[in-house]
Design a protein around this motif. Structure first.
Motif, PDB file in Angstrom:
ATOM      1  N   GLY A 291       0.769  -1.238   0.000  1.00 30.08           N
ATOM      2  CA  GLY A 291       0.000   0.000   0.000  1.00 30.08           C
ATOM      3  C   GLY A 291       0.795   1.280   0.000  1.00 30.08           C
ATOM      4  N   ASP A 292       2.133   1.214   0.103  1.00 26.95           N
ATOM      5  CA  ASP A 292       2.900   2.459   0.175  1.00 26.95           C
ATOM      6  C   ASP A 292       3.271   3.010  -1.192  1.00 26.95           C
ATOM      7  N   LEU A 293       3.053   2.231  -2.261  1.00 22.73           N
ATOM      8  CA  LEU A 293       3.389   2.700  -3.603  1.00 22.73           C
ATOM      9  C   LEU A 293       2.478   3.834  -4.045  1.00 22.73           C
ATOM     10  N   GLU A 294       1.224   3.807  -3.620  1.00 22.80           N
ATOM     11  CA  GLU A 294       0.265   4.844  -4.003  1.00 22.80           C
ATOM     12  C   GLU A 294       0.720   6.222  -3.537  1.00 22.80           C
ATOM     13  N   THR A 295       1.331   6.275  -2.367  1.00 17.75           N
ATOM     14  CA  THR A 295       1.786   7.553  -1.814  1.00 17.75           C
ATOM     15  C   THR A 295       3.127   7.983  -2.378  1.00 17.75           C
ATOM     16  N   ASP A 296       4.062   7.039  -2.468  1.00 21.96           N
ATOM     17  CA  ASP A 296       5.429   7.370  -2.855  1.00 21.96           C
ATOM     18  C   ASP A 296       5.613   7.489  -4.367  1.00 21.96           C
ATOM     19  N   ALA A 297       4.904   6.671  -5.141  1.00 25.20           N
ATOM     20  CA  ALA A 297       5.083   6.664  -6.599  1.00 25.20           C
ATOM     21  C   ALA A 297       3.741   6.403  -7.274  1.00 25.20           C
ATOM     22  N   PRO A 298       2.835   7.370  -7.267  1.00 29.74           N
ATOM     23  CA  PRO A 298       1.478   7.147  -7.791  1.00 29.74           C
ATOM     24  C   PRO A 298       1.439   6.770  -9.265  1.00 29.74           C
ATOM     25  N   LEU A 299       2.348   7.337 -10.089  1.00 35.35           N
ATOM     26  CA  LEU A 299       2.364   6.986 -11.508  1.00 35.35           C
ATOM     27  C   LEU A 299       2.773   5.528 -11.704  1.00 35.35           C
ATOM     28  N   VAL A 300       3.766   5.092 -10.958  1.00 38.75           N
ATOM     29  CA  VAL A 300       4.206   3.694 -11.029  1.00 38.75           C
ATOM     30  C   VAL A 300       3.098   2.777 -10.524  1.00 38.75           C
ATOM     31  N   ALA A 301       2.415   3.193  -9.464  1.00 45.00           N
ATOM     32  CA  ALA A 301       1.323   2.389  -8.907  1.00 45.00           C
ATOM     33  C   ALA A 301       0.209   2.193  -9.927  1.00 45.00           C
ATOM     34  N   ARG A 302      -0.043   3.223 -10.725  1.00 48.60           N
ATOM     35  CA  ARG A 302      -1.105   3.126 -11.738  1.00 48.60           C
ATOM     36  C   ARG A 302      -0.791   2.017 -12.737  1.00 48.60           C
ATOM     37  N   TYR A 303       0.451   1.936 -13.183  1.00 50.80           N
ATOM     38  CA  TYR A 303       0.825   0.893 -14.141  1.00 50.80           C
ATOM     39  C   TYR A 303       0.927  -0.469 -13.468  1.00 50.80           C
ATOM     40  N   SER A 304       1.352  -0.489 -12.215  1.00 54.71           N
ATOM     41  CA  SER A 304       1.474  -1.757 -11.502  1.00 54.71           C
ATOM     42  C   SER A 304       0.116  -2.419 -11.311  1.00 54.71           C
ATOM     43  N   ARG A 305      -0.919  -1.628 -11.155  1.00 51.95           N
ATOM     44  CA  ARG A 305      -2.267  -2.178 -10.944  1.00 51.95           C
ATOM     45  C   ARG A 305      -2.878  -2.758 -12.210  1.00 51.95           C
ATOM     46  N   ARG A 306      -2.386  -2.347 -13.356  1.00 51.96           N
ATOM     47  CA  ARG A 306      -3.051  -2.689 -14.611  1.00 51.96           C
ATOM     48  C   ARG A 306      -2.977  -4.163 -14.971  1.00 51.96           C
ATOM     49  N   SER A 307      -1.869  -4.819 -14.614  1.00 56.27           N
ATOM     50  CA  SER A 307      -1.757  -6.244 -14.945  1.00 56.27           C
ATOM     51  C   SER A 307      -0.981  -6.959 -13.858  1.00 56.27           C
ATOM     52  N   LYS A 308      -1.466  -8.141 -13.497  1.00 54.72           N
ATOM     53  CA  LYS A 308      -0.857  -8.907 -12.418  1.00 54.72           C
ATOM     54  C   LYS A 308       0.544  -9.398 -12.782  1.00 54.72           C
ATOM     55  N   ASP A 309       0.819  -9.627 -14.077  1.00 52.29           N
ATOM     56  CA  ASP A 309       2.108 -10.182 -14.483  1.00 52.29           C
ATOM     57  C   ASP A 309       3.110  -9.117 -14.907  1.00 52.29           C
ATOM     58  N   ALA A 310       2.844  -7.854 -14.602  1.00 46.70           N
ATOM     59  CA  ALA A 310       3.804  -6.751 -14.797  1.00 46.70           C
ATOM     60  C   ALA A 310       4.020  -6.368 -16.249  1.00 46.70           C
ATOM     61  N   ARG A 311       3.124  -6.780 -17.159  1.00 45.30           N
ATOM     62  CA  ARG A 311       3.292  -6.367 -18.556  1.00 45.30           C
ATOM     63  C   ARG A 311       3.165  -4.859 -18.711  1.00 45.30           C
ATOM     64  N   ALA A 312       2.282  -4.249 -17.932  1.00 43.05           N
ATOM     65  CA  ALA A 312       2.105  -2.796 -18.026  1.00 43.05           C
ATOM     66  C   ALA A 312       3.363  -2.069 -17.545  1.00 43.05           C
ATOM     67  N   LEU A 313       4.020  -2.599 -16.519  1.00 40.28           N
ATOM     68  CA  LEU A 313       5.257  -1.992 -16.041  1.00 40.28           C
ATOM     69  C   LEU A 313       6.355  -2.102 -17.099  1.00 40.28           C
ATOM     70  N   TYR A 314       6.408  -3.231 -17.793  1.00 38.96           N
ATOM     71  CA  TYR A 314       7.368  -3.386 -18.881  1.00 38.96           C
ATOM     72  C   TYR A 314       7.083  -2.384 -19.993  1.00 38.96           C
ATOM     73  N   GLY A 315       5.808  -2.249 -20.350  1.00 39.65           N
ATOM     74  CA  GLY A 315       5.431  -1.302 -21.393  1.00 39.65           C
ATOM     75  C   GLY A 315       5.786   0.129 -21.023  1.00 39.65           C
ATOM     76  N   PHE A 316       5.567   0.479 -19.766  1.00 39.75           N
ATOM     77  CA  PHE A 316       5.907   1.820 -19.291  1.00 39.75           C
ATOM     78  C   PHE A 316       7.411   2.042 -19.364  1.00 39.75           C
ATOM     79  N   SER A 317       8.194   1.064 -18.934  1.00 38.50           N
ATOM     80  CA  SER A 317       9.658   1.166 -18.989  1.00 38.50           C
ATOM     81  C   SER A 317      10.140   1.299 -20.428  1.00 38.50           C
ATOM     82  N   ALA A 318       9.538   0.524 -21.332  1.00 38.94           N
ATOM     83  CA  ALA A 318       9.926   0.597 -22.743  1.00 38.94           C
ATOM     84  C   ALA A 318       9.580   1.960 -23.342  1.00 38.94           C
TER      85      ALA A 318
END
Length: 383
Positions: A291-318
């Protein structure tokens, strides 16, 4: 008699996959796929390079195509994913304000070296990259040690055991590399790195530094074998850690044997990047569940929530690679102005390495701090 299925939340499903009772960082399947047996990706860049040459491409064109593909597909996203935990995380910036501010010096240094002395820049890059890859290996080793000592056996690992693990990891990459340096045959692509290495280390008739490094490596290897046998017979061998270290040493030792070092090290880079992305996204997911990601890194938290297997985080990094692409275009144009008549290989290399290293060295710089956080996975085991 009917049974009622109780649906689990994403958080419960995620933590249910974490094996807290044994040595694996998450579970056997995850560790083998992302950390250890992902070693199968190491030969792929070299195979792609050889295939390109076989199909009629010039050696340098095939090499540069492989470099570009690896950079876009995995090397670049792994590099940019660092900023999900540093530049985009308020807690990190509050903890290391000087580190974040001083990072701006790195692109200035890279651009200057690219035009003034590309060989010196690539020599420095090779050794920093080597240390960074090995630092990540020791970090993963310490993650295994930390879980074993604090959540599995509640034991304190021997300092000698740790020292031996570190010694075999940190020396494995260098014996053959030092042999090539001693023979004046250390080249990355079209760049002879021997131009920036003191003649003291380049003595074909007296390869003293190669002998010294080899002796140290052999002592570390013998100690590692003896230690592992002792741990096995006493029932305390950490099998996941042993498998990871052994495969790493094997691959790191033989990789410099290949004639095209540029593409050969892209194989190590691919494996390293694959591991890095897995661990980074795993840590981010743990923080999201806490629960601390929402406060510290809200943009990252938004992508982290999108898919359980982290595909959205990979897409954001790319997607963050657009910054690197813009630097490539800018330097490519400037190189033709600053150096009229520059040859094609040098033109591409200056733009490519500037675009990549401007962010890559910041990634190395930040990771030296991230790789001291051995408690990063504790939130998963405590649930």
């Amino acid at each position: 008699m009917a049974s009622t299925a109780i649906p689990l939340s994403n958080s419960e499903l995620y933590t249910a996959e974490i094996d807290k009772s044994n040595y694996w960082l998450r579970n056997k399947r995850w560790d083998l796929f992302f950390i250890t047996l992902s070693v199968v990706v190491v030969p792929l860049p070299y195979v792609m390079y050889l295939l390109g040459v076989h199909l009629g491409l010039e050696d340098d064109i095939s090499r540069n195509l492989v470099n570009t593909f690896v950079a876009v597909a995995i090397g670049g996203p792994h590099m940019m994913s660092t900023f999900l935990r540093t530049g985009l995380d308020e807690r990190f910036k509050e903890r290391y304000p000087t580190l974040v501010r001083s990072s701006i010096i790195i692109p200035i240094l890279v651009i200057s070296l690219a035009f003034l002395n590309l060989s010196l820049m690539l020599t420095f890059f090779f050794f920093w990259a080597s240390l960074h890859v090995l630092h990540q290996v020791t970090y993963i080793v310490e993650l295994y040690n930390h879980k074993e000592a604090n959540f599995v056996r509640r034991s304190t690992l021997s300092p000698v055991s740790r020292l031996i693990d570190y010694a075999i990891v940190l020396t494995s990459l260098f014996p053959i590399a030092m042999w090539k340096i001693s023979q004046g045959a250390f080249e990355i692509g079209q760049n002879d790195l021997g131009e920036a290495i003191p003649d003291l280390f380049q003595q074909p008739d007296n390869p003293w530094f190669f002998i010294l490094v080899s002796v140290v490596f052999c002592c570390a290897l013998l100690s590692y074998v003896v230690k592992s046998i002792y741990e096995y017979y006493h029932g305390v061998l950490n099998l996941p850690k042993f498998s990871f270290i052994s495969l790493t040493v094997l691959v790191a030792f033989f990789t410099p044997l290949l004639p095209n070092l540029d593409t050969a090290f892209q194989g190590l880079n691919t494996w390293h990047s694959f591991q890095y992305l897995a661990i980074t996204f795993y840590i981010i997911k743990i923080r999201q569940m806490a629960g601390d990601l929402e406060t510290d890194a809200p943009l990252v938290a938004r992508y982290s929530r999108r898919s359980k297997d982290a595909r959205a985080l990979y897409g954001f990094s790319a997607a963050l690679l657009v910054g690197s692409a813009l630097i490539f275009l800018l330097v490519y144009v400037l190189a033709a102005i600053v150096r009229p008549g520059i040859d094609g290989n040098s033109h591409f290399d200056i733009a490519y390495y500037t675009a990549i290293l401007s962010f890559l060295w910041i990634h190395y710089y930040h990771d030296h701090f991230l790789f001291t956080d051995f408690e990063a996975l504790d939130g998963a085991y405590a649930n």
